[in-house]
Write an enzyme that holds these catalytic residues in place. Structure first.
Site, PDB file in Angstrom:
ATOM      1  N   GLY A 165      -6.365  -3.662  -3.878  1.00 25.09           N
ATOM      2  CA  GLY A 165      -6.346  -2.221  -4.026  1.00 25.09           C
ATOM      3  C   GLY A 165      -5.248  -1.556  -3.225  1.00 25.09           C
ATOM      4  O   GLY A 165      -5.215  -0.350  -3.070  1.00 25.09           O
ATOM      5  N   LYS A 166      -4.312  -2.361  -2.672  1.00 25.96           N
ATOM      6  CA  LYS A 166      -3.202  -1.775  -1.914  1.00 25.96           C
ATOM      7  C   LYS A 166      -2.247  -1.043  -2.862  1.00 25.96           C
ATOM      8  O   LYS A 166      -1.593  -0.084  -2.488  1.00 25.96           O
ATOM      9  CB  LYS A 166      -2.435  -2.872  -1.173  1.00 25.96           C
ATOM     10  CG  LYS A 166      -3.258  -3.592  -0.108  1.00 25.96           C
ATOM     11  CD  LYS A 166      -2.568  -4.880   0.353  1.00 25.96           C
ATOM     12  CE  LYS A 166      -3.382  -5.600   1.423  1.00 25.96           C
ATOM     13  NZ  LYS A 166      -2.778  -6.922   1.780  1.00 25.96           N
ATOM     14  N   LEU A 167      -2.142  -1.574  -4.051  1.00 24.75           N
ATOM     15  CA  LEU A 167      -1.319  -0.965  -5.091  1.00 24.75           C
ATOM     16  C   LEU A 167      -2.208  -0.606  -6.270  1.00 24.75           C
ATOM     17  O   LEU A 167      -3.116  -1.363  -6.615  1.00 24.75           O
ATOM     18  CB  LEU A 167      -0.302  -1.970  -5.631  1.00 24.75           C
ATOM     19  CG  LEU A 167       0.901  -2.363  -4.819  1.00 24.75           C
ATOM     20  CD1 LEU A 167       1.903  -3.057  -5.714  1.00 24.75           C
ATOM     21  CD2 LEU A 167       1.525  -1.147  -4.177  1.00 24.75           C
TER      22      LEU A 167
END
Lengths: 361, 361, 361, 361
Positions: free
Chosen positions: D292-294
């Site tokens: 979920g970082k990107l």
């Protein structure tokens, strides 16, 4: 007959395959071949020398080694005192805590469908998976523990000692943090804010205003004081990163205050990064001499290899070859519960450097 | 209780250090960790599978492996028929010949003064040295042998078989060339002109006009015919380079003439190069599927490691784990002295492809 | 005031951003920074020096540079005689021919589904695609051309000159092969058997028995004779591989027969491989001195960068900065149609080395 | 006629050399080639898109970029607001301060005699030198400044803002720290303890007991609150390290407290590290999606190149191509002198996360 050149002294001895060779026997045969095979064998030899000398051995640890299955190797190195002080990234300690708490990382694929993983809330580390939900559980566990601590600043070293203690009492499970707690081996984590341990600490503030204060500048003072107190040191580095630099910096900082400090006497690094882009992770041990991080006559070797290959071999080999040296080692004795912590009975404060040199007084 | 994600099936099992573990035991424990450690363990598993299946196993070999101390490992793989056909760079065969002739490479330093070495006529290969004078002696030896051959074109395969035979008769020493000669294992060297063996061949022309003709296009025909004759294949590649491509090309070329050929069934590569610059040496085994070089359901693994670390471990482990499979192997039988050479009694000509497909007739 | 150390002479000048800077202006500013940026700028400077000196400039080319969009850069370097002799892998010449024949490579993805590509018969080179069917068409085209040639052995150099001529006559299109044909620049391809050009040549034998004979040992003789005739040389290498070694080998081989040869006077390499695994592709230019491949006082630089970044900048910069040097260059004049070929009017045979040294007679 | 495969849509357009091409023109031509050349061109395109969208742009900076001559590029990116928030290693800020204070790094050699350098007290960073004595002067300067500050804990962000202000007032010289101060761009340094800035801070305690307290856990809170306040973000990363992870972690942490946060919308990284050893520095942007970082639909590109080559080109190209977007940018407005700091007028506290989600209340 013509004399051989002075450069041609020791012939390469081709590696001879033999069924059943043990790790240490493999490495003995690899000493006479070339390239990284020879370097790995040299690392084995240098680590043995460290153990026979009177030096404090620092172990630096970066890269996803705990998630990747090496945490019990590191725990083994700590418990048996192949090393005296660990400097780690936060992630390696966090992933260790994750497993010590009875959870797992999982065998995955480097060719995964990351959108599908994201939907299932699975976090990927190259070819290894973990559950995001379990990670959130860890964060809360850390936050809750941090909220129980007396409201003051802790060096990462002190906090991790207490965290390891709490983890040991709660789980009675082996791991890096619990091994260090039980063996009284200090752990520094200079970039603790750049990890899920830091995230857990930050969430403690939601539970208890003013919680979660880490004095990482105090870590600099403590680590340098360790070396001022016991100036002969060695460095074992896995993977570069902040641990590699922090271990070197401690020596450089200590030298400001004590002329007895003269850089690490032994240095061994297992890295995959390279020197030619200028970054510290890949920097050569030769370069480290220019800074005084290493003694110019230090024994040193750099192994270009993934730690997941090199470290299991090296640790298994040492388990046999270094056994006689371990019992006779002149290893430092720490009291990590004391405030300030002590080494061989001498105080290691975090609020001021112990000045030994006259010039510095 | 919540169900685990389908992605979380096999937990990572942290590597447990134990004194005296043998190479095969090390690899068994490394199967459950991550990154290149796991890949090396998977390579061990895949090679075992190859040996139990009915496949012709190609070994590709690039990089300074012979000079670097791995030539007796390769000789061992050939003599015990872990592999059936070698594709090599010329340098590896030349450095093998150098030692088989009783000379040595020497342990050197990567930080050498190259001007001083040049003055002493020492050639450096990273951390390994050799005498230029002895190299010149080899060139002459090769030239003289080549000048004794009947004046016609030889595939590199045929020439190397004869060279190996001459070397065996002269020295009675083990090595790659002599092992292949004695075990009737063919060696291809598609880039023989780019090596000191080529240099020796070129110097043969000074001794005998018209000597030293190598029909490397015939090598393409022979290698493809080998696969047309025996379509199930496997590929073990050390270090990329021309051998890696030549082994794949042989399969692609064979497929033009026989639908029974469908790409390698197994593929294992130990490389240090990376895919993202587009070069063939570092190209992934996934990419190879798009070309039909690998069957899309092939078992495959790519290990990012220096062969001087990975190969000693792998070969030592196989020496124990694969022993039961070796005696039962359905390995191809070559007659390399025949013209044309034969595989399992069938001719393998170098002057024309054996067409099996109707469409190709 | 204390004197500066002799080591601190030239300050780093931080790169100053300015809109509209041209490639040559970029490189001038990069000369005073560090790491690979400085090295790229140094490569620009060294290439300029080569062009002002009286040297034969060899260009080595490995990696998928033609498929990857650099073929017209190389054609430009040949046509404008930034270089005098090309040594290439077969793949680069094949992919050049592919496009010169009016076909294309295609923008693709490095994260492709290779099974789907295989089904569509699309071949992938990292992030670039091509049609297998068109490739088969090329193979046939090459085979048919090779079958028209008089039945005898050709050095790869002679064959490629004829292939380039045929391609030019057929297509009138620019490319590497056609540029070299028109500019009378020789191309050597020592590993031609390890490429689709070799595959095409091998298929010629299906059409015409005895066709497709390449005398790659003759290439060694020709390339060395070129240097014996004109001993001052320079080397520009893109990506290592067989071209890098072949260019060095030509110089070493030539030196056997002429003391006037003393290694390349200038050397510039753009590589992504590294020295520490011992392979020739990544070997340092310092190491090359020990072999006599480079003069010990040679100007040299190694740039660690992907050629798809480095070469467009470098060639664009030279197009402006080197213009004045090109017209004045003392470049060698070849007659490639002659048998043997000539350089500056002198014969360059492939069947025997031109011996200049008394000792070698 | 047979239809083309759906995979073959956009032909590669070979790069055409033309004298005088500017950086932006180079990159436009590189979009249609392959490998890292195409990736660098894509990075140019993606950065342009970021600037046209309403996103907070984070810049991460690791590796010896300031010592290596890129500090004025970074200062330019800050002053012209190509980026809104910098996350840096301490070394880059320290080496910036070194030069802003009128001192220099020097052009050196990667093949230096490090023992000789050590004797002259010259510190080497690959091919770049600096004076140890001047470094000690900086440490004292930092210590003295830190000792003037009110005795309390400062986030690295607040401390660096004050340090930048003091540096500007003292020197009136351009640099990263002074540019950030003047442009009101926050700088985070999560591993400040692992750098000479940290060493300076630790020495402040020698001057004034209790000085030098950095609240790096507060940095986690501040950085996440920035994103909670303004959830659309983009990430530009040079060289991995702690900055890369810290920028991603801020997004992940923010998402705990606000569903409006959904990972970076754009991501661009220029790295030399590789994914296959599992380390965070080399991890792919695809992997980042699983965490979920990107955002899974983010525009993203990873360029495998040394920043000393890639960044000068990229920044120079943007100076022309992005000019029209800069003036229209909806950039965040910070008040960094306020306590707590503000973004677009809203408070960004360091002592507690701003909870937006009901679930989190």
């Amino acid at each position: 007959m013509k004399k051989k050149s002075r450069f041609l002294q020791t012939p390469i001895e081709p590696f001879a395959v033999e069924a059943g060779l043990s790790a240490d026997e493999l490495l003995v045969r690899m000493e006479k071949i070339s390239f990284q095979g020879r370097n790995l064998a040299t690392a084995h030899r240098i680590w043995q020398k460290m153990l026979q000398d009177d030096v404090t051995i620092f172990l630096g640890m970066a890269g996803a080694l705990s998630a990747g299955g090496l945490r019990m190797v590191v725990a083994h190195l700590i418990l048996n005192r192949y090393v005296d002080c660990l400097v780690s990234t936060g992630a390696n300690l966090y992933h260790d805590l994750h497993e010590t708490r009875g959870q797992h990382h999982y065998v995955g694929s480097a060719h995964a469908d990351d959108a599908a993983l994201a939907e299932d809330r699975i976090d990927r580390v190259y070819d290894t998976y973990a559950s995001e939900e379990e990670f959130i559980g860890n964060d809360n566990w850390i936050a809750s523990f941090a909220a129980t601590l007396e409201k003051r600043a802790y060096t990462s070293r002190e906090f991790l000692y207490r965290l390891g203690g709490h983890l040991w009492k709660t789980t009675k499970q082996e791991g890096i943090l619990t091994a260090a707690y039980r063996a009284n081996v200090p752990i520094f984590c200079p970039a603790i804010a750049d990890s899920s341990i830091g995230m857990g600490l930050s969430q403690a503030r939601q539970q208890k205003p003013g919680a979660g204060h880490i004095d990482i500048i105090g870590d600099i003072v403590e680590s340098a004081n360790l070396i001022i107190r016991r100036p002969r040191t060695a460095s074992v580095v896995l993977g570069g990163g902040t641990p590699k630099n922090f271990i070197n910096q401690a020596s450089v900082q200590a030298e400001f205050y004590s002329d007895a400090v003269g850089g690490h006497r032994y240095a061994l690094q297992i890295v995959t990064d390279v020197p030619h882009f200028g970054g510290a992770s890949g920097s050569s041990l030769e370069e480290a001499q220019s800074w005084g991080k290493l003694a110019t006559d230090s024994a040193r070797v750099s192994v270009q290899a993934d730690a997941t290959i090199a470290l299991p071999i090296l640790a298994t080999a040492l388990a046999k070859s270094a056994k006689p040296f371990l019992s006779k080692r002149k290893k430092p004795v720490f009291d990590l519960a004391a405030r300030p912590m002590t080494i061989d009975g001498a105080a290691v404060p975090s609020d001021r450097f112990e000045e030994v040199n006259e010039s510095a007084v």
